[in-house]
Design a protein around this motif. Structure first.
Motif, short mmCIF file in Angstrom:
data_model
loop_
_atom_site.label_atom_id
_atom_site.label_comp_id
_atom_site.label_asym_id
_atom_site.label_seq_id
_atom_site.Cartn_x
_atom_site.Cartn_y
_atom_site.Cartn_z
N PRO A 122 0.80 -1.23 0.00
CA PRO A 122 0.00 0.00 0.00
C PRO A 122 0.83 1.28 0.00
O PRO A 122 0.40 2.29 -0.56
CB PRO A 122 -0.83 -0.14 1.29
N GLN A 123 2.02 1.26 0.62
CA GLN A 123 2.81 2.49 0.69
C GLN A 123 3.60 2.76 -0.58
O GLN A 123 4.15 3.86 -0.75
CB GLN A 123 3.77 2.45 1.88
N GLU A 124 3.67 1.78 -1.51
CA GLU A 124 4.39 1.99 -2.74
C GLU A 124 3.58 2.87 -3.70
O GLU A 124 2.35 2.81 -3.73
CB GLU A 124 4.69 0.65 -3.42
N LYS A 125 4.30 3.67 -4.50
CA LYS A 125 3.66 4.53 -5.49
C LYS A 125 3.68 3.82 -6.83
O LYS A 125 4.74 3.62 -7.42
CB LYS A 125 4.38 5.87 -5.57
N VAL A 126 2.50 3.43 -7.31
CA VAL A 126 2.41 2.75 -8.59
C VAL A 126 1.34 3.42 -9.45
O VAL A 126 0.39 4.03 -8.94
CB VAL A 126 2.07 1.25 -8.43
N ALA A 127 1.50 3.31 -10.75
CA ALA A 127 0.52 3.84 -11.70
C ALA A 127 0.69 3.06 -13.00
O ALA A 127 1.68 2.35 -13.21
CB ALA A 127 0.74 5.33 -11.93
N LEU A 128 -0.29 3.17 -13.87
CA LEU A 128 -0.21 2.61 -15.22
C LEU A 128 0.00 3.75 -16.19
O LEU A 128 -0.67 4.78 -16.12
CB LEU A 128 -1.50 1.84 -15.55
N PHE A 129 0.95 3.56 -17.09
CA PHE A 129 1.30 4.60 -18.04
C PHE A 129 1.06 4.07 -19.44
O PHE A 129 1.70 3.12 -19.89
CB PHE A 129 2.77 5.00 -17.85
N LEU A 130 0.09 4.66 -20.14
CA LEU A 130 -0.31 4.21 -21.48
C LEU A 130 0.24 5.19 -22.50
O LEU A 130 -0.17 6.36 -22.53
CB LEU A 130 -1.84 4.15 -21.54
N GLN A 131 1.21 4.74 -23.30
CA GLN A 131 1.91 5.58 -24.26
C GLN A 131 1.46 5.25 -25.67
O GLN A 131 1.57 4.10 -26.11
CB GLN A 131 3.42 5.35 -24.14
N ALA A 132 0.93 6.25 -26.38
CA ALA A 132 0.52 6.03 -27.77
C ALA A 132 1.73 5.75 -28.64
O ALA A 132 2.80 6.32 -28.44
CB ALA A 132 -0.24 7.25 -28.29
N THR A 133 1.58 4.84 -29.60
CA THR A 133 2.63 4.57 -30.57
C THR A 133 2.30 5.30 -31.86
O THR A 133 1.13 5.34 -32.28
CB THR A 133 2.76 3.06 -30.84
N PRO A 134 3.29 5.92 -32.51
CA PRO A 134 3.00 6.73 -33.71
C PRO A 134 2.55 5.87 -34.89
O PRO A 134 3.15 4.84 -35.18
CB PRO A 134 4.34 7.41 -33.98
N HIS A 135 1.48 6.28 -35.53
CA HIS A 135 0.96 5.64 -36.74
C HIS A 135 0.45 6.72 -37.68
O HIS A 135 -0.15 7.71 -37.23
CB HIS A 135 -0.19 4.68 -36.40
N PRO A 136 0.65 6.54 -38.98
CA PRO A 136 0.13 7.55 -39.91
C PRO A 136 -1.39 7.60 -39.92
O PRO A 136 -1.98 8.64 -40.20
CB PRO A 136 0.69 7.09 -41.28
N ASP A 137 -2.04 6.48 -39.59
CA ASP A 137 -3.51 6.44 -39.57
C ASP A 137 -3.95 5.87 -38.22
O ASP A 137 -3.71 4.70 -37.93
CB ASP A 137 -4.03 5.56 -40.71
N ILE A 138 -4.57 6.70 -37.39
CA ILE A 138 -5.02 6.25 -36.07
C ILE A 138 -6.52 5.98 -36.02
O ILE A 138 -7.08 5.70 -34.97
CB ILE A 138 -4.67 7.29 -34.97
N SER A 139 -7.18 6.02 -37.19
CA SER A 139 -8.64 5.94 -37.20
C SER A 139 -9.16 4.60 -36.69
O SER A 139 -10.28 4.52 -36.21
CB SER A 139 -9.18 6.21 -38.60
N ARG A 140 -8.36 3.54 -36.80
CA ARG A 140 -8.83 2.22 -36.37
C ARG A 140 -8.07 1.73 -35.15
O ARG A 140 -8.05 0.54 -34.88
CB ARG A 140 -8.68 1.22 -37.52
N ARG A 141 -7.44 2.62 -34.41
CA ARG A 141 -6.66 2.23 -33.24
C ARG A 141 -7.48 2.46 -31.98
O ARG A 141 -7.97 3.57 -31.74
CB ARG A 141 -5.37 3.05 -33.17
N ILE A 142 -7.63 1.42 -31.19
CA ILE A 142 -8.31 1.52 -29.90
C ILE A 142 -7.50 0.71 -28.89
O ILE A 142 -7.26 -0.49 -29.10
CB ILE A 142 -9.76 0.99 -29.95
#
Length: 292
Positions: A122-142
């Motif tokens: 409980p005393q540890e500091k944790v988080a989730l980090f979601l980093q987008a990856t570069p793509h020329p077309d992101i329209s179908r990325r989820i």
């Protein structure tokens, strides 16, 4: 560069998402280039869905978990365990675990649809980090996943998709763990093994079980469908545990994990009877349980 982006965005607070206490859904189209959106979820389970990922998200999981028995007795502080399961269409981002400022890759882009689990104090500091990856077309990325958090899994874990070197995931339960399992598990089923099949891609074994008695199940995991008077269902366990089919009656216990039953302790029923009756004689059984 990734860590610099993570730390630089700690003060950012950007709109564009819809969140309740358990889940979040938003779009990267509303984020500024290179920004990090800060999120915080407060439930034991939920989901995240990030459409058209750009920039990054930093997610803090802060569930309001009930105190465990160890904490109540003044014992050592309990771990919190989280499991993340990506959707089959997870694209456009990579997911990292941030622990005390250090990043560890949890999910690459286009991962297998397997859960990844990790624990912290409980005393540890944790988080989730979601980093987008570069793509020329992101329209179908989820980038989307479900999460579950528990404060008691480390008491006797059968964590699916834990690291291959995770200690204790495959060893047999000792007497104390068996007695606790019948009191605290999501399901307690007496029955026999009908079949065992292996899924190499997911690294899971699926145990087909024919139940002679359902002592407890939080959800209808076992339903009529076998011989008259018997319910059938399946229980999963890590493939590396090497489960084999065998004769006899067992007492299956375990946890519900992303809607599936996962094995914790499974003593032969005659061994369970001996253990439980011995604990009864010395008044060390943690709960009452019907024994034939």
């Amino acid at each position: 560069a990734l860590r610099a982006l993570c730390l630089a965005g700690l003060g950012a607070a950007i709109g564009g998402g819809a969140a309740d206490q358990c889940s979040w859904r938003g779009s990267g189209l509303s984020q500024e280039a290179g920004s990090v959106e800060q999120l915080s979820l407060h439930c034991a389970e939920g989901s995240l869905e990030w459409l058209y990922p750009t920039g990054a998200l930093r997610l803090r999981l802060a569930p309001r978990l009930p105190p465990t028995s160890a904490a109540v007795r003044g014992g050592s502080p309990p771990h919190v365990t989280a499991c993340i399961k990506p959707t089959g269409t997870f694209r456009g981002a990579q997911l990292y675990l941030e622990r005390e400022g250090v990043l560890e890759l949890l999910l690459p882009e286009a991962p297998r649809p397997r859960a990844r689990c990790f624990s912290w104090l409980p005393q540890e500091k944790v988080a989730l980090f979601l980093q987008a990856t570069p793509h020329p077309d992101i329209s179908r990325r989820i980038a989307a996943f479900r999460y579950e958090l528990r404060g008691d899994w480390l008491a006797r874990p059968a964590l699916p998709a834990a690291s291959p070197g995770a200690e204790g995931a495959c060893r047999p339960c000792n007497d104390t763990e068996i007695l606790m399992a019948i009191c605290t598990s999501d399901f307690v089923i007496r029955g026999s093994i009908r079949s065992v099949s292996n899924d190499a891609e997911l690294q899971e074994s699926i145990i087909g079980v024919s139940a002679t008695r359902i002592h407890r199940q939080k959800f209808p995991l076992f339903q009529a469908g076998g011989r008259p008077g018997r319910a059938v269902g399946s229980i999963r366990t890590p493939l590396r545990c090497g489960v084999k089919p065998g004769p006899g009656s067992f007492l299956f216990t375990g946890w519900l994990h992303f809607g599936e039953a996962w094995l914790s302790c499974a003593p032969r029923y005659r061994d369970f009877q001996r253990i439980y009756q011995g604990a009864q004689r010395t008044r060390q059984n943690p709960c009452e349980f019907p024994v034939d």
